[in-house]
Every structure is written in C-alpha cells, then in structure tokens.
Design an enzyme around this catalytic site. Structure first.
Site, PDB file in Angstrom:
ATOM      1  N   ASP A  93     -15.192 -11.357 -25.456  1.00  0.00           N
ATOM      2  CA  ASP A  93     -14.980 -11.860 -24.099  1.00  0.00           C
ATOM      3  C   ASP A  93     -16.083 -12.851 -23.768  1.00  0.00           C
ATOM      4  O   ASP A  93     -17.034 -13.025 -24.514  1.00  0.00           O
ATOM      5  CB  ASP A  93     -14.889 -10.714 -23.099  1.00  0.00           C
ATOM      6  CG  ASP A  93     -16.158  -9.877 -23.021  1.00  0.00           C
ATOM      7  OD1 ASP A  93     -17.208 -10.353 -23.487  1.00  0.00           O
ATOM      8  OD2 ASP A  93     -16.093  -8.757 -22.492  1.00  0.00           O
ATOM      9  N   SER A  94     -15.938 -13.518 -22.638  1.00  0.00           N
ATOM     10  CA  SER A  94     -16.816 -14.653 -22.340  1.00  0.00           C
ATOM     11  C   SER A  94     -18.129 -14.260 -21.693  1.00  0.00           C
ATOM     12  O   SER A  94     -19.044 -15.069 -21.599  1.00  0.00           O
ATOM     13  CB  SER A  94     -16.094 -15.625 -21.407  1.00  0.00           C
ATOM     14  OG  SER A  94     -15.908 -15.024 -20.134  1.00  0.00           O
ATOM     15  N   GLY A  95     -18.222 -13.028 -21.203  1.00  0.00           N
ATOM     16  CA  GLY A  95     -19.409 -12.599 -20.471  1.00  0.00           C
ATOM     17  C   GLY A  95     -19.282 -12.740 -18.973  1.00  0.00           C
ATOM     18  O   GLY A  95     -20.100 -12.205 -18.220  1.00  0.00           O
ATOM     19  N   GLY A  96     -18.256 -13.437 -18.506  1.00  0.00           N
ATOM     20  CA  GLY A  96     -18.124 -13.694 -17.074  1.00  0.00           C
ATOM     21  C   GLY A  96     -17.973 -12.441 -16.240  1.00  0.00           C
ATOM     22  O   GLY A  96     -18.623 -12.285 -15.202  1.00  0.00           O
ATOM     23  N   PHE A  97     -17.124 -11.520 -16.681  1.00  0.00           N
ATOM     24  CA  PHE A  97     -16.886 -10.299 -15.906  1.00  0.00           C
ATOM     25  C   PHE A  97     -18.161  -9.474 -15.788  1.00  0.00           C
ATOM     26  O   PHE A  97     -18.490  -8.960 -14.718  1.00  0.00           O
ATOM     27  CB  PHE A  97     -15.774  -9.468 -16.553  1.00  0.00           C
ATOM     28  CG  PHE A  97     -15.514  -8.157 -15.856  1.00  0.00           C
ATOM     29  CD1 PHE A  97     -14.746  -8.122 -14.699  1.00  0.00           C
ATOM     30  CD2 PHE A  97     -16.040  -6.979 -16.346  1.00  0.00           C
ATOM     31  CE1 PHE A  97     -14.523  -6.915 -14.041  1.00  0.00           C
ATOM     32  CE2 PHE A  97     -15.821  -5.773 -15.705  1.00  0.00           C
ATOM     33  CZ  PHE A  97     -15.051  -5.744 -14.540  1.00  0.00           C
ATOM     34  N   ASP A 147     -14.746 -17.555 -17.154  1.00  0.00           N
ATOM     35  CA  ASP A 147     -13.986 -17.620 -15.908  1.00  0.00           C
ATOM     36  C   ASP A 147     -14.748 -16.896 -14.820  1.00  0.00           C
ATOM     37  O   ASP A 147     -15.731 -16.212 -15.068  1.00  0.00           O
ATOM     38  CB  ASP A 147     -12.587 -17.001 -16.083  1.00  0.00           C
ATOM     39  CG  ASP A 147     -12.657 -15.521 -16.430  1.00  0.00           C
ATOM     40  OD1 ASP A 147     -13.660 -15.098 -17.055  1.00  0.00           O
ATOM     41  OD2 ASP A 147     -11.730 -14.768 -16.082  1.00  0.00           O
ATOM     42  N   GLN A 190      -6.081 -16.692 -13.619  1.00  0.00           N
ATOM     43  CA  GLN A 190      -6.665 -16.042 -12.440  1.00  0.00           C
ATOM     44  C   GLN A 190      -5.791 -16.344 -11.214  1.00  0.00           C
ATOM     45  O   GLN A 190      -4.746 -16.960 -11.338  1.00  0.00           O
ATOM     46  CB  GLN A 190      -8.104 -16.504 -12.240  1.00  0.00           C
ATOM     47  CG  GLN A 190      -9.091 -15.991 -13.284  1.00  0.00           C
ATOM     48  CD  GLN A 190      -9.375 -14.500 -13.163  1.00  0.00           C
ATOM     49  OE1 GLN A 190      -8.920 -13.828 -12.233  1.00  0.00           O
ATOM     50  NE2 GLN A 190     -10.119 -13.966 -14.134  1.00  0.00           N
ATOM     51  N   GLY A 217      -8.548 -10.650 -14.168  1.00  0.00           N
ATOM     52  CA  GLY A 217      -8.677 -10.324 -12.747  1.00  0.00           C
ATOM     53  C   GLY A 217      -7.739  -9.244 -12.265  1.00  0.00           C
ATOM     54  O   GLY A 217      -7.491  -9.137 -11.062  1.00  0.00           O
ATOM     55  N   ASP A 267      -7.141  -4.414 -24.107  1.00  0.00           N
ATOM     56  CA  ASP A 267      -8.415  -3.770 -24.420  1.00  0.00           C
ATOM     57  C   ASP A 267      -8.821  -2.943 -23.211  1.00  0.00           C
ATOM     58  O   ASP A 267      -8.445  -3.257 -22.083  1.00  0.00           O
ATOM     59  CB  ASP A 267      -9.512  -4.813 -24.707  1.00  0.00           C
ATOM     60  CG  ASP A 267     -10.108  -5.351 -23.412  1.00  0.00           C
ATOM     61  OD1 ASP A 267     -11.181  -4.867 -22.999  1.00  0.00           O
ATOM     62  OD2 ASP A 267      -9.485  -6.236 -22.787  1.00  0.00           O
TER      63      ASP A 267
END
Length: 374
Positions: A93-97, A147, A190, A217, A267
């Site tokens: 994942d991108s790390g954003g969450f 995101d 999103q 989201g 996931d």
C-alpha cells in the site's frame, strides 16, 4: 513464466468473476484474499505456512517499512521478497492510510504530507513520488498510488476535496512509476459515500489506463449497506478487463458480498488480529476461545478443516493458551483464521466457475447462522 503483468478472466457468474493476475513472480488466483504482512511479516505465521494455506500474494506496508527498517536498507539487503523470504507476489500500500490514522502532527498540502513517526517522533515527508520510490526500493510487484483517505461519515465537501487531490496524486504517481515490465500501479477510487464523486473518480482513473483499480475509503466506520452501495456505484465504471481491489475488507460476509458485486482482491488485518485476541472464524461462524465454556471441551475447532490447528488441538487447550496469553495460542488461532479465509476464497472461485455462486453463498451463510451442531 510470464515477463509481463496481465489479468485474465476465466469465468463469470452474474457480476462475480474468477480469473488470474499473472506476473513474473507468480499467479494470483481471483477472487483473492491477501494476508497482511505489515512489517515484512504476517504476524504469527511462517511464510511457508502462509503459502501452504493457498495465499498467492501478501501485502506489505509502505508507512511501517519506511520507518523501520527503512526502504533503502531493504533495497541494500536485496529487496522485500528476499528480506522476508517470500518469493511470490507482494502488493504494497502507499502509506497514505497509515499516515492519516497513525502519524503524529501531520500536515497535508498539495505537495504531499509531512508527519512525525509514531515510533520516535522523527519527521518525514511522503509525496506521491516518494511513495512510489519507496515501493520501488522494496521491489513491490503491485504498487498503490498515494491517496487521501477520509473517515466516514464526513461532509460531502471534505470527500470531494480528498477525491480530487487523490486524482492529482494518481497522475503524479503514474509519471513517477513509468511502465516497468512485469509490475503494476493501481489507482484508488475515492469519494466518500457520495455516488457522484465515486463515479467521477472511477471514470478519471479509468482514463489514466492503469493496470488495476482499487476502491478505497470504505470499511472505515460506515455500515455495510453503504459500502456495498458504493461498490455497486463504482463497478460499472471500472474496466472489466482489469483487476479490482477492495482495500481493507474485511469480514467473511463483507468479502462474500463484495465478490458477488464484481470485486477480485481483498486484504484485511482482521483474521490475524482476531486470532491474536482469541477470536476465530469457522464455517460455523465466529467463535471466542476466551469463553469459559471451552475450558473442558476436548473437541477440535473443526474436524473437517484441512488446517492442522483447527482439526487437531482441543478447544480446551486453545482456551488455556489464550487465557495464559501464550504465544502459541496467538499463532494457532491466526493459522485457523487464515486457513478459513483461504478456504472461503477457494470455495468462491470454484462456485463462480461452476455457475453456482448464489447457492454457495446461501449455504455458507446458512452455516454461519446455524452455528455448530449440538
């Protein structure tokens, strides 16, 4: 062995699909559940166990790995696959969450997000370009765009602002990623719980011609009916020839309902986290091994399960391990849960291929509702 990344649909049943994501490190059979290996480990499991249960891919976490041990270090050590002894596909994942949910003193701008580590307070900057760079250093096979993920419920204007920023960041991620052979960048839809925003996000991302698409989201506090409504809203606007990934989902029931609506990949930390806290998922529904009624129950969890942890150890022993907070208890119950999730996915794939998905779902839900025989 393929040298490219591709998705092949093998069967349909209503909106549900079964297929294969093919890439140099292996094939992901869909619908697929990806065990979460946050810090380069699926907690409580050996990599060989995870593979033996039927997992074709695991998920790594950009935020946690960039903080510890560091993406540059992982790269120097040969990449994430070698580092964690998992030679099969990895999605990061991108790390954003995690930045939005875990980091301290974060500041969001058009450029990216500045935050303090929850570990030691050190300052970091995560931009779309840096997120892609970290995932490239890790050697991820499927890279997620950065995101902005908002919690639900939220005001429409908040969802709109985050959705438009995420679209701009998707363009920057696409430019930074390029077109490396055998790997893929996925965009993330999103738009909160606003159908018009979700449709706009899906259409704009589809126009970018990425190799896969995620729905983000959701499963962030909203009721299941809202999550399912958003999937139904988005699905017609995502390219049917590319994989669809519902991020962070979820319970077995959430997964079954999302598969029914055309989602291919999932996931969630739920099976591993629940196992560490004495909870297991079975064909009889959810079971709490902390309960005193298990203290002298010599039966295994499920004698018909293919999982040794479920068909061998007595409930009394598992109850004892949980109450004593023994490490083995957490390991065995995690094993039970991941085995059940992978068995559920295999059942869904077979049912779609045979054109009997609705019967399979009805039988599965009847088992959950009925519970164990006396």
């Amino acid at each position: 062995m393929t040298t490219d990344f591709s998705f092949h649909l093998l069967g349909r049943d209503g909106a549900a699909r079964t297929g294969e994501v093919r890439m140099p490190r292996g094939v992901i059979r869909t619908p697929a559940f990806m065990p979460v290996g946050t810090a380069a480990t699926v907690k409580g499991m050996y990599p060989e166990q995870v593979k033996a249960l039927g997992a074709d891919v695991v998920l790594g976490n950009t935020y946690h790995l960039m903080l510890r041990p560091g993406a540059e270090r992982v790269a120097r050590l040969g990449g994430l696959h070698k580092f964690m002894n998992w030679p099969h596909p990895i999605l990061t994942d991108s790390g954003g969450f995690q930045v939005m949910s875990l980091a301290n003193l974060r500041k969001l701008t058009e450029e990216g997000v500045t935050f303090q580590s929850h570990i030691d307070g050190s300052k970091h900057v995560l931009t779309p370009e840096r997120s892609v760079e970290i995932q490239n250093l890790l050697g991820s096979d499927i890279v997620m765009q950065l995101d902005e993920c908002v919690s639900l419920p939220c005001e429409d204007k908040v969802a709109e602002k985050a959705m438009r920023l995420s679209l701009r960041w998707a363009e920057r991620c696409k430019t930074a990623f390029g077109d490396p052979a055998g790997r893929a960048l996925f965009g993330i839809v999103q738009g909160g719980a606003v159908p018009a925003l979700r449709v706009e996000s899906a259409r704009e991302l589809a126009a970018m011609d990425l190799k896969g698409y995620a729905i983000g989201g959701l499963a962030v506090g909203e009721p299941q009916d809202i999550m399912l409504a958003m999937i139904e809203t988005v699905e017609p606007h995502l390219p049917s020839e590319k994989p669809r990934y519902l991020m962070g989902v979820g319970t077995p029931d959430d997964i079954v309902e999302a598969v029914r609506r055309g989602v291919d990949m999932f996931d969630c930390v739920m099976p591993t986290r629940a196992g560490r806290h004495g909870q297991i998922f079975t064909r009889f529904g959810r079971m709490n091994l902390k309960n005193a009624k298990h203290a002298e129950d010599i039966r295994p969890v499920d004698p018909q399960s293919s999982c040794q942890a479920a068909n061998t150890y007595s409930r009394a022993y598992l109850h004892h391990l949980v109450k004593a907070e023994e490490m083995l208890g957490k390991m065995l119950l995690t094993w039970v849960n991941l085995a059940y999730y992978q068995d559920l996915m295999a059942g869904l794939r077979a049912a779609i291929a045979a054109g009997r998905l609705e019967d399979f779902i009805a039988e599965t839900k009847e088992g959950w509702a009925r519970g164990e025989p006396a």
